[in-house]
Design a protein around this motif. Structure first.
Motif, mmCIF file in Angstrom:
data_model
loop_
_atom_site.group_PDB
_atom_site.id
_atom_site.type_symbol
_atom_site.label_atom_id
_atom_site.label_comp_id
_atom_site.label_asym_id
_atom_site.label_seq_id
_atom_site.Cartn_x
_atom_site.Cartn_y
_atom_site.Cartn_z
ATOM 1 N N LEU A 43 15.297 -5.606 -26.984
ATOM 2 C CA LEU A 43 16.316 -6.658 -27.133
ATOM 3 C C LEU A 43 15.824 -7.755 -28.080
ATOM 4 C CD1 LEU A 43 17.682 -7.114 -23.484
ATOM 5 C CD2 LEU A 43 18.804 -5.996 -25.414
ATOM 6 N N TYR A 44 14.533 -8.087 -27.973
ATOM 7 C CA TYR A 44 13.970 -9.097 -28.867
ATOM 8 C C TYR A 44 13.901 -8.573 -30.302
ATOM 9 C CZ TYR A 44 10.586 -12.229 -31.030
ATOM 10 O OH TYR A 44 9.957 -13.106 -31.891
ATOM 11 N N ARG A 45 13.488 -7.301 -30.442
ATOM 12 C CA ARG A 45 13.371 -6.701 -31.769
ATOM 13 C C ARG A 45 14.724 -6.574 -32.461
ATOM 14 N NH1 ARG A 45 13.192 -1.662 -34.267
ATOM 15 N NH2 ARG A 45 14.021 -0.672 -32.387
ATOM 16 N N SER A 46 15.781 -6.393 -31.689
ATOM 17 C CA SER A 46 17.115 -6.253 -32.280
ATOM 18 C C SER A 46 17.654 -7.566 -32.822
ATOM 19 C CB SER A 46 18.093 -5.706 -31.226
ATOM 20 O OG SER A 46 18.349 -6.681 -30.219
ATOM 21 N N GLY A 47 17.031 -8.695 -32.433
ATOM 22 C CA GLY A 47 17.462 -10.002 -32.904
ATOM 23 C C GLY A 47 18.609 -10.610 -32.103
ATOM 24 N N MET A 48 18.991 -9.988 -30.980
ATOM 25 C CA MET A 48 20.096 -10.510 -30.173
ATOM 26 C C MET A 48 19.698 -11.768 -29.414
ATOM 27 S SD MET A 48 22.143 -7.277 -28.552
ATOM 28 C CE MET A 48 23.390 -8.421 -27.931
ATOM 29 N N TYR A 49 18.449 -11.809 -28.935
ATOM 30 C CA TYR A 49 17.988 -12.928 -28.110
ATOM 31 C C TYR A 49 16.599 -13.360 -28.546
ATOM 32 C CZ TYR A 49 21.458 -10.723 -25.013
ATOM 33 O OH TYR A 49 22.596 -10.144 -24.496
ATOM 34 N N ARG A 67 0.811 -1.218 0.000
ATOM 35 C CA ARG A 67 0.000 0.000 0.000
ATOM 36 C C ARG A 67 0.846 1.271 0.000
ATOM 37 N NH1 ARG A 67 -4.790 -1.460 4.435
ATOM 38 N NH2 ARG A 67 -5.854 -3.030 3.157
ATOM 39 N N ASN A 68 2.153 1.120 0.063
ATOM 40 C CA ASN A 68 3.036 2.282 0.103
ATOM 41 C C ASN A 68 3.069 2.958 -1.261
ATOM 42 O OD1 ASN A 68 6.163 3.283 -0.316
ATOM 43 N ND2 ASN A 68 5.365 3.741 1.724
ATOM 44 N N ALA A 69 2.795 4.254 -1.298
ATOM 45 C CA ALA A 69 2.682 4.987 -2.566
ATOM 46 C C ALA A 69 4.003 5.011 -3.328
ATOM 47 C CB ALA A 69 2.198 6.414 -2.296
ATOM 48 N N GLU A 70 5.105 5.211 -2.608
ATOM 49 C CA GLU A 70 6.405 5.261 -3.278
ATOM 50 C C GLU A 70 6.747 3.917 -3.893
ATOM 51 O OE1 GLU A 70 11.097 6.320 -2.311
ATOM 52 O OE2 GLU A 70 9.787 5.503 -0.747
ATOM 53 N N PHE A 71 6.513 2.823 -3.171
ATOM 54 C CA PHE A 71 6.824 1.486 -3.672
ATOM 55 C C PHE A 71 6.016 1.167 -4.917
ATOM 56 C CE2 PHE A 71 5.807 -3.140 -3.563
ATOM 57 C CZ PHE A 71 7.075 -3.612 -3.883
ATOM 58 N N ARG A 72 4.739 1.531 -4.917
ATOM 59 C CA ARG A 72 3.892 1.254 -6.076
ATOM 60 C C ARG A 72 4.334 2.073 -7.278
ATOM 61 N NH1 ARG A 72 -1.994 1.773 -3.381
ATOM 62 N NH2 ARG A 72 -2.692 1.491 -5.543
ATOM 63 N N PHE A 73 4.741 3.307 -7.049
ATOM 64 C CA PHE A 73 5.262 4.152 -8.135
ATOM 65 C C PHE A 73 6.560 3.572 -8.680
ATOM 66 C CE2 PHE A 73 7.764 8.013 -9.387
ATOM 67 C CZ PHE A 73 7.004 8.351 -10.501
ATOM 68 N N PHE A 74 7.430 3.109 -7.781
ATOM 69 C CA PHE A 74 8.696 2.483 -8.170
ATOM 70 C C PHE A 74 8.448 1.254 -9.039
ATOM 71 C CE2 PHE A 74 11.554 -1.054 -6.899
ATOM 72 C CZ PHE A 74 12.703 -0.649 -7.563
ATOM 73 N N LEU A 75 7.510 0.390 -8.627
ATOM 74 C CA LEU A 75 7.208 -0.822 -9.395
ATOM 75 C C LEU A 75 6.617 -0.485 -10.763
ATOM 76 C CD1 LEU A 75 5.705 -3.497 -6.955
ATOM 77 C CD2 LEU A 75 7.997 -3.382 -7.936
ATOM 78 N N LEU A 76 5.792 0.552 -10.817
ATOM 79 C CA LEU A 76 5.194 0.954 -12.091
ATOM 80 C C LEU A 76 6.264 1.377 -13.085
ATOM 81 C CD1 LEU A 76 2.758 1.722 -13.877
ATOM 82 C CD2 LEU A 76 2.776 3.970 -12.763
ATOM 83 N N VAL A 77 7.183 2.231 -12.640
ATOM 84 C CA VAL A 77 8.257 2.689 -13.523
ATOM 85 C C VAL A 77 9.154 1.523 -13.920
ATOM 86 C CG1 VAL A 77 10.282 4.195 -13.695
ATOM 87 C CG2 VAL A 77 8.216 5.018 -12.542
ATOM 88 N N LEU A 78 9.476 0.660 -12.956
ATOM 89 C CA LEU A 78 10.309 -0.513 -13.243
ATOM 90 C C LEU A 78 9.661 -1.405 -14.296
ATOM 91 C CD1 LEU A 78 12.779 -2.343 -12.466
ATOM 92 C CD2 LEU A 78 11.251 -3.445 -10.821
ATOM 93 N N ALA A 79 8.364 -1.681 -14.136
ATOM 94 C CA ALA A 79 7.663 -2.558 -15.078
ATOM 95 C C ALA A 79 7.662 -1.971 -16.487
ATOM 96 C CB ALA A 79 6.224 -2.776 -14.600
ATOM 97 N N ILE A 80 7.444 -0.672 -16.593
ATOM 98 C CA ILE A 80 7.422 -0.018 -17.913
ATOM 99 C C ILE A 80 8.781 -0.143 -18.599
ATOM 100 C CG2 ILE A 80 7.253 2.213 -19.081
ATOM 101 C CD1 ILE A 80 5.136 2.991 -16.992
ATOM 102 N N VAL A 81 9.859 0.112 -17.840
ATOM 103 C CA VAL A 81 11.201 0.057 -18.426
ATOM 104 C C VAL A 81 11.589 -1.379 -18.775
ATOM 105 C CG1 VAL A 81 13.650 0.583 -18.080
ATOM 106 C CG2 VAL A 81 11.903 2.131 -17.177
ATOM 107 N N VAL A 82 11.244 -2.351 -17.915
ATOM 108 C CA VAL A 82 11.538 -3.761 -18.206
ATOM 109 C C VAL A 82 10.879 -4.179 -19.514
ATOM 110 C CG1 VAL A 82 11.058 -6.138 -17.502
ATOM 111 C CG2 VAL A 82 11.957 -4.518 -15.842
ATOM 112 N N PHE A 109 13.933 -11.427 -22.082
ATOM 113 C CA PHE A 109 13.279 -11.029 -20.829
ATOM 114 C C PHE A 109 14.222 -11.192 -19.639
ATOM 115 C CE2 PHE A 109 11.055 -12.214 -16.935
ATOM 116 C CZ PHE A 109 10.295 -11.064 -16.736
ATOM 117 N N VAL A 110 14.919 -12.328 -19.567
ATOM 118 C CA VAL A 110 15.811 -12.592 -18.426
ATOM 119 C C VAL A 110 16.917 -11.541 -18.354
ATOM 120 C CG1 VAL A 110 17.519 -14.194 -17.456
ATOM 121 C CG2 VAL A 110 15.352 -15.068 -18.340
ATOM 122 N N HIS A 111 17.609 -11.328 -19.485
ATOM 123 C CA HIS A 111 18.694 -10.343 -19.503
ATOM 124 C C HIS A 111 18.159 -8.923 -19.292
ATOM 125 C CE1 HIS A 111 21.255 -13.559 -20.540
ATOM 126 N NE2 HIS A 111 21.056 -13.569 -21.849
ATOM 127 N N GLY A 112 17.016 -8.635 -19.911
ATOM 128 C CA GLY A 112 16.427 -7.308 -19.767
ATOM 129 C C GLY A 112 15.979 -7.044 -18.345
#
Length: 486
Positions: free
Chosen positions: A296-302, A274-289, A308-311
């Motif tokens: 990485l997939y589009r580049s054809g490297m993996y 329920r912590n607002a900062e933690f939820r904001f942190f997870l949202l930004v993390l999920a978007i960047v992941v 997903f694992v490396h990213g």
């Protein structure tokens, strides 16, 4: 008389903290004895030097009864981190097998204790076991800060530690505590920290690491330090489970440690979820992941899985300023690496071991930006900026904006100076991002390590690492004229 008493209390506390820190050298000494390595002599000599200087200083100031003021707290923190850095560099200087210059030893020591994880060593894998453990221990002790450990002991000596604690803890809400008594708060933080370190180490071991490597990576990961026992970091193991463990514990270590304590006390995950900062942190993390995974997939490297694992590892590691990496990240598309370097300024949650500007500050800035848009649209409206259920005070808003400006200003300054020294703009940006954010992953000219930097650049980046670790203000306060007016 006031001036003399202040100098005595500063000398007393610095001496005690140096004495306390010198005891940490006993652990790598034991590792050296176990593996029968000569590196143990470097740690033993460092222990003697630290114990002697700390003990002598403590003895001559032992009768001082004055309690530290706010000014004393800032001075003690900065002085101790400088002493901390010098003492941390000594084993690298005293170990003849390393043959390190003063600039290299200081860079490695400061990088370790500030949990940056940037290294000047070209062949980490060839280091002795005791030196590998020592580097991980530097990360671990620097992660939560020996100051927080010290304030658990200071009350036993009749010394108040509130000013030290508030000067050391990051974030705009320094006055918050876990428990009514400060010493209990420090003990609680270290209990959670040690527990998380143990679980992380066991997870790495279960995923396929040797026990020694698992311990080193475990205590380095929870501190978000990033020192590894291998040149290729986690990429050496070519093991998806190990990378997943590294990514997960990078995220877990970026959570406000006070939330862990509250969650354990209440036996519920609600305080965290329920912590607002933690939820904001997870949202930004999920978007960047997701973005990095798709790129990485589009580049054809993996393939899909490996992308997903490396990213996930690289995003969670660089965003939380951990610094654990895959072996081939330098070959990734440049736009993905520049995005990861930029997101390292975001950091994790306040009250964690991460570097960067911190998620809470970005959350406050985001809310204020939308508030300004709403105010321009509806000039007569009265709006209040809230984080969770709490209204953000005007003083906190000013503090956040001031810190944000100073952080960006000094980042640009360090980039400009490196560029002036002859490094290209990408290398300069990546190197400063790695150091001031205490993230440790280089790119461009520092992708393979920071050993090729000039001595001047290394000293400059030592300053950047310390400024990032102390969040700029304590150092600037000491440089102001008003601080020295008694």
């Amino acid at each position: 008389m006031v001036r003399k008493n202040q100098l005595l209390i500063v000398g007393r506390l610095c001496s005690f903290l140096v004495l306390l820190y010198s005891l940490s050298m006993l652990f790598p000494i034991l590792v050296a004895l176990f593996y029968k390595e000569k590196s143990g002599f470097a740690f033993f000599d460092t222990f003697l030097i630290g114990f002697a200087f700390g003990g002598i200083g403590w003895y001559f100031t032992r009768k001082t009864k004055t309690q530290p003021s706010t000014q004393d707290g800032f001075l003690i923190i900065v002085l101790f981190w400088l002493l901390f850095s010098l003492l941390s560099a000594l084993p690298f200087i005293l170990d003849d097998s390393l043959d390190m210059s003063l600039a290299d030893a200081m860079f490695e020591g400061v990088s370790g204790i500030t949990t940056t994880g940037a290294t000047v060593l070209n062949n980490v894998s060839s280091l002795s076991k005791s030196m590998l453990y020592y580097r991980a221990q530097l990360n671990f002790i620097g992660g939560l800060g020996v100051i927080v450990l010290a304030v658990a002991i200071l009350p036993l000596l009749g010394i108040g530690g509130v000013k030290l604690y508030q000067s050391e803890m990051p974030g705009p809400f320094k006055e918050e505590r876990l428990t009514p008594r400060l010493a209990d708060s420090a003990k609680s933080l270290w209990l959670v920290y040690l527990l998380l370190g143990a679980v992380c180490s066991l997870s790495f071991w279960a995923a396929g690491m040797s026990f020694f490597d698992a311990v080193c990576h475990g205590i380095s990961t929870v501190s978000l330090g990033g020192f590894s026992t291998r040149n290729e970091s986690l990429g050496y193991y070519d093991n998806s489970m190990i990378e997943i463990v590294g990514g997960i514990f990078s995220v877990l270590s970026a959570v406000n440690f006070t939330l862990y304590f509250v969650a354990l006390t209440r036996r519920s995950l609600k305080p965290i979820l329920r912590n607002a900062e933690f939820r904001f942190f997870l949202l930004v993390l999920a978007i960047v992941v997701i973005i990095i995974w798709l790129e990485l997939y589009r580049s054809g490297m993996y393939g899909v899985k490996d992308a997903f694992v490396h990213g996930f590892l690289m995003t969670s590691s660089m965003m939380t300023d951990n610094g654990l990496t895959t072996s081939d990240y330098a070959q990734w598309p440049p736009h993905t690496m520049l995005m990861l370097l930029a997101i390292s300024f975001f950091g994790g949650c306040v009250g964690s071991t991460c570097g960067g500007i911190k998620a809470l500050r970005f959350l406050i800035l985001t809310k204020q930006s939308f508030s300004e848009i709403n105010q321009l649209t509806h000039p007569n409206a009265i709006s209040t900026i809230k984080v969770g259920q709490s209204a953000v005070q005007e003083r906190v808003l000013h503090s956040v904006w001031g810190f944000f400006f100073l952080y960006v200003f000094f980042s640009c300054f360090f980039i400009w100076v490196l560029n002036l020294l002859g490094y290209d703009l990408v290398t300069s940006f990546a190197t400063v991002a790695a150091c001031i954010n205490n993230m440790g992953v280089g790119y461009g000219g520092t992708a393979q390590g920071f050993g090729d930097l000039s001595a001047v650049a290394k000293w400059l980046m030592c300053a950047a690492m310390l400024m990032g670790r102390l969040e700029i203000y304590p150092i600037l306060i000491l440089c102001s004229k008003t601080f020295w007016r008694f």
